[in-house]
Design a protein around this motif. Structure first.
Motif, PDB file in Angstrom:
ATOM      1  N   GLY A   3      -8.647   2.477  -3.927  1.00  0.00           N
ATOM      2  CA  GLY A   3      -9.069   1.112  -4.213  1.00  0.00           C
ATOM      3  C   GLY A   3     -10.557   0.876  -4.061  1.00  0.00           C
ATOM      4  N   SER A   4     -10.948  -0.344  -4.293  1.00  0.00           N
ATOM      5  CA  SER A   4     -12.354  -0.710  -4.238  1.00  0.00           C
ATOM      6  C   SER A   4     -12.723  -1.357  -2.905  1.00  0.00           C
ATOM      7  CB  SER A   4     -12.679  -1.664  -5.392  1.00  0.00           C
ATOM      8  OG  SER A   4     -11.836  -2.790  -5.327  1.00  0.00           O
ATOM      9  N   LEU A   5     -11.740  -1.649  -2.053  1.00  0.00           N
ATOM     10  CA  LEU A   5     -12.017  -2.203  -0.733  1.00  0.00           C
ATOM     11  C   LEU A   5     -11.993  -1.070   0.290  1.00  0.00           C
ATOM     12  CD1 LEU A   5      -9.799  -5.432  -0.733  1.00  0.00           C
ATOM     13  CD2 LEU A   5     -12.273  -5.306  -0.893  1.00  0.00           C
ATOM     14  N   PHE A   6     -13.073  -0.893   1.002  1.00  0.00           N
ATOM     15  CA  PHE A   6     -13.179   0.183   1.978  1.00  0.00           C
ATOM     16  C   PHE A   6     -12.122   0.021   3.071  1.00  0.00           C
ATOM     17  CE2 PHE A   6     -14.997   2.122   5.807  1.00  0.00           C
ATOM     18  CZ  PHE A   6     -15.153   3.420   5.336  1.00  0.00           C
TER      19      PHE A   6
ATOM     20  N   THR B 219      -1.507  -5.088  -4.365  1.00  0.00           N
ATOM     21  CA  THR B 219      -1.609  -5.362  -2.939  1.00  0.00           C
ATOM     22  C   THR B 219      -2.498  -4.309  -2.290  1.00  0.00           C
ATOM     23  OG1 THR B 219      -0.380  -5.869  -0.921  1.00  0.00           O
ATOM     24  CG2 THR B 219       0.487  -4.092  -2.269  1.00  0.00           C
ATOM     25  N   TYR B 220      -3.213  -4.717  -1.265  1.00  0.00           N
ATOM     26  CA  TYR B 220      -4.091  -3.821  -0.516  1.00  0.00           C
ATOM     27  C   TYR B 220      -3.521  -3.661   0.887  1.00  0.00           C
ATOM     28  CZ  TYR B 220      -7.425  -4.587  -4.284  1.00  0.00           C
ATOM     29  OH  TYR B 220      -8.024  -4.650  -5.508  1.00  0.00           O
ATOM     30  N   LEU B 221      -3.250  -2.423   1.256  1.00  0.00           N
ATOM     31  CA  LEU B 221      -2.689  -2.124   2.575  1.00  0.00           C
ATOM     32  C   LEU B 221      -3.750  -1.481   3.441  1.00  0.00           C
ATOM     33  CD1 LEU B 221       0.649  -0.479   1.364  1.00  0.00           C
ATOM     34  CD2 LEU B 221       0.282  -2.842   2.083  1.00  0.00           C
ATOM     35  N   PRO B 222      -3.914  -1.934   4.679  1.00  0.00           N
ATOM     36  CA  PRO B 222      -4.877  -1.276   5.573  1.00  0.00           C
ATOM     37  C   PRO B 222      -4.473   0.186   5.769  1.00  0.00           C
ATOM     38  CG  PRO B 222      -4.096  -3.344   6.515  1.00  0.00           C
ATOM     39  CD  PRO B 222      -3.253  -3.073   5.315  1.00  0.00           C
TER      40      PRO B 222
END
Length: 109
Positions: A28-31, A66-69
């Motif tokens: 993804g694009s979120l670190f 969805t973005y998962l940590p």
């Protein structure tokens, strides 16, 4: 004809273990997050309804991505066939670890 990829993603959220299926998984694009797209749920007939999968489907209703940590993801598998999405209790410790940063300012590598 190209094979259709299905990924089984297992992660922990609020003391529950989620098992979902998706067609696309990437960094993804979120670190610090794993990006999961195109969630897949089984086709159900009017006669047989699985309440565990319906609960997961309702929770992710309308979710495109969805973005998962990263620290909450337990496992990602590429599978041949889609299984049943489900939510189960986490039978581990009753103590939730404090989230640790992946990168801290001052780390030199």
């Amino acid at each position: 004809m190209a094979a259709s990829h299905i990924f089984k993603v297992v992660f922990v959220n609020q003391g529950k273990v989620y098992e979902i299926y998706a067609r696309k998984v990437s960094h993804g694009s979120l670190f610090g997050f794993v990006e999961v797209e195109e969630l897949v749920f089984g086709e159900r007939s009017a006669v047989v309804v699985d309440p565990t999968e319906e609960k997961v489907k309702a929770e992710f209703d309308g979710v495109k991505r969805t973005y998962l940590p990263m620290h909450s993801v337990l496992r990602i598998d590429e599978v041949r066939q889609q299984g049943v999405s489900k939510i189960s209790n986490f039978d581990g410790s009753n103590v939730t670890p404090f989230p640790m940063p992946v990168y801290t300012p001052g780390d030199k590598k």
